[in-house]
Write an enzyme that holds these catalytic residues in place. Sequence first.
Site, PDB file in Angstrom:
ATOM      1  N   SER A  11      66.777  -2.626  14.261  1.00  0.00           N
ATOM      2  CA  SER A  11      66.314  -3.600  15.246  1.00  0.00           C
ATOM      3  C   SER A  11      66.756  -5.021  14.904  1.00  0.00           C
ATOM      4  O   SER A  11      67.228  -5.759  15.780  1.00  0.00           O
ATOM      5  CB  SER A  11      64.794  -3.523  15.386  1.00  0.00           C
ATOM      6  OG  SER A  11      64.164  -3.733  14.138  1.00  0.00           O
ATOM      7  N   LYS A 106      64.617  -7.828   3.335  1.00  0.00           N
ATOM      8  CA  LYS A 106      63.509  -8.521   2.669  1.00  0.00           C
ATOM      9  C   LYS A 106      62.801  -7.560   1.727  1.00  0.00           C
ATOM     10  O   LYS A 106      62.086  -6.663   2.167  1.00  0.00           O
ATOM     11  CB  LYS A 106      62.549  -9.087   3.712  1.00  0.00           C
ATOM     12  CG  LYS A 106      63.203 -10.162   4.575  1.00  0.00           C
ATOM     13  CD  LYS A 106      62.272 -10.732   5.615  1.00  0.00           C
ATOM     14  CE  LYS A 106      62.954 -11.845   6.395  1.00  0.00           C
ATOM     15  NZ  LYS A 106      62.080 -12.437   7.426  1.00  0.00           N
ATOM     16  N   ALA A 140      62.016  -9.197  15.621  1.00  0.00           N
ATOM     17  CA  ALA A 140      63.271  -8.827  16.278  1.00  0.00           C
ATOM     18  C   ALA A 140      63.146  -8.744  17.794  1.00  0.00           C
ATOM     19  O   ALA A 140      63.994  -9.262  18.527  1.00  0.00           O
ATOM     20  CB  ALA A 140      63.772  -7.500  15.705  1.00  0.00           C
ATOM     21  N   LYS A 191      55.797 -11.699   1.995  1.00  0.00           N
ATOM     22  CA  LYS A 191      54.988 -11.762   3.216  1.00  0.00           C
ATOM     23  C   LYS A 191      54.697 -10.373   3.765  1.00  0.00           C
ATOM     24  O   LYS A 191      53.667 -10.161   4.415  1.00  0.00           O
ATOM     25  CB  LYS A 191      55.667 -12.639   4.259  1.00  0.00           C
ATOM     26  CG  LYS A 191      57.088 -12.204   4.640  1.00  0.00           C
ATOM     27  CD  LYS A 191      57.141 -11.344   5.871  1.00  0.00           C
ATOM     28  CE  LYS A 191      58.566 -10.889   6.152  1.00  0.00           C
ATOM     29  NZ  LYS A 191      58.727 -10.282   7.474  1.00  0.00           N
ATOM     30  N   ASP A 244      57.244 -17.475   8.390  1.00  0.00           N
ATOM     31  CA  ASP A 244      57.442 -16.025   8.350  1.00  0.00           C
ATOM     32  C   ASP A 244      56.128 -15.305   8.078  1.00  0.00           C
ATOM     33  O   ASP A 244      55.830 -14.257   8.658  1.00  0.00           O
ATOM     34  CB  ASP A 244      58.479 -15.698   7.272  1.00  0.00           C
ATOM     35  CG  ASP A 244      59.071 -14.305   7.413  1.00  0.00           C
ATOM     36  OD1 ASP A 244      58.765 -13.612   8.397  1.00  0.00           O
ATOM     37  OD2 ASP A 244      59.853 -13.912   6.530  1.00  0.00           O
ATOM     38  N   ASN A 256      54.659  -3.999   9.275  1.00  0.00           N
ATOM     39  CA  ASN A 256      53.785  -4.035   8.102  1.00  0.00           C
ATOM     40  C   ASN A 256      52.326  -4.212   8.499  1.00  0.00           C
ATOM     41  O   ASN A 256      51.442  -3.540   7.969  1.00  0.00           O
ATOM     42  CB  ASN A 256      54.234  -5.149   7.156  1.00  0.00           C
ATOM     43  CG  ASN A 256      55.522  -4.808   6.448  1.00  0.00           C
ATOM     44  OD1 ASN A 256      55.533  -4.069   5.475  1.00  0.00           O
ATOM     45  ND2 ASN A 256      56.639  -5.317   6.957  1.00  0.00           N
ATOM     46  N   GLU A 282      58.102  -1.756   4.773  1.00  0.00           N
ATOM     47  CA  GLU A 282      58.756  -2.355   3.604  1.00  0.00           C
ATOM     48  C   GLU A 282      57.738  -2.850   2.591  1.00  0.00           C
ATOM     49  O   GLU A 282      57.950  -2.768   1.379  1.00  0.00           O
ATOM     50  CB  GLU A 282      59.655  -3.511   4.053  1.00  0.00           C
ATOM     51  CG  GLU A 282      60.394  -4.222   2.946  1.00  0.00           C
ATOM     52  CD  GLU A 282      61.452  -3.366   2.274  1.00  0.00           C
ATOM     53  OE1 GLU A 282      61.399  -3.227   1.029  1.00  0.00           O
ATOM     54  OE2 GLU A 282      62.317  -2.828   2.988  1.00  0.00           O
TER      55      GLU A 282
END
EC number: 1.1.1.94
Length: 332
Positions: A11, A106, A140, A191, A244, A256, A282
Site C-alpha cells: 500500500s 519502519k 497510505a 510509533k 507520525d 498497528n 509491524e
Amino acid sequence: MANVAVMGAGSWGTTLAKVFADAGNDVRLWARREELAEAINTRHENPDYLPELPLPESIKASTDPATALQSADIVIFGVPSQTLRGNLEKWAPLLPEEATLVSISKGVEKATLNLMSEVIADAAGVSSDRIAVLSGPNLAKEVAQEQPAATVIACSDAARAEAVQHAAAAPYFRPYTNTDVIGAEIGGACKNVIALACGMAAGKGLGNNTMATIITRGLAEITRLGVKLGADPFTFSGLAGMGDLVATCSSTLSRNRTFGYRLGQGGTLEEATAATNGQVAEGVISSDSIFRLAQRADVEMPITQAVYGVCHRGVTVDDMIVALMGRTKKAE
C-alpha cells in the site's frame, strides 16, 4: 524530472509511486507477483492493497528488479523491514552507482538491532550519505486519495535530501528536509509499538485521557531512546516524531492500532492477525527488537516493555495496564 524506482508494491510503496508520478517523474514499480504487476499496468490500480483507487498510467510495474532499477536516480525500498536485507543482497549488484537510496520501511532488524539505514549501508555496501529516510504522518490510503499531507526526507547529505524533496513534491504532498536520519528512523519504528498500546486501550473501551497519556509518555520514551542513539531531540516534535505518532495512534486506518484493538478486546495474536488480512502488525515484531535495543542502550521504555510483554510473553492487557499505572512515582 527524476527516474524513480519503487521496490515494493504494497500500500505505501504503491502510494509513493503515485506521489512521485504525480510530481512529474518517470516511475517504475517492482512487484513480487506477475498478476499484480499486470493489474497495475493494464487496469491502473492495485487491487490487493489500494482497490478502486486510480493510479497514473505513467507508472510502469515489473516483476524484474533489473528493469525497475535501470537508470534510477532515486530508489525507494518499500518491502517489510525484516525482509529488507535479504532483498538487498539480491538487488545490490543492480543498484545504479549514484542513486539515492530511500528507506520507507519502519522497524529495527531483529537479528542485528540495526536501523533500516544501517541495513541498507551494510547489505548494499554503500556509504551512509547516499541513504535517505522518508517518514511522517502518512497513512497510505489518505495520501493515495490526495488528501493534503506532509513528510520528512532525512539524509546526512542535505543536497540529496533536497533532490528527493523536489522529486516528491506533488500538489497534495509536501516534503520537508532534515539531516537527522537516526531521529526519523527511531520515530518511525517506535510509533508502531505505541500505536499498539493505544489500540489495546481502545479495545478495552478506554477514552481520550488514556490515549493522550499513552501518546505523550510514548513520545517521551521514544525521545529518550533517540537522543541516546545520537538523534536531535527536536526531530521528535516534528513530522517524523509527534506527527507520525499521532496519526498512527489515532486512525482506524492504522494497522498497528487495529491490531492492538483486537488484542484489547481479548483476541489472541492469531485472531488479531486473521482480522488484519493475515498480516502481523509491524509493531508486534518491533516491540521485541526495540525493547532489546533499549536494554542495550540502557534506556527505560515502559510502554514498549509492556507491549512486548503482551505480544511475546503472554501478559494480559489488563495486567499490562495495572503494571504501567503502578510504576514508581517520578517527576515528569
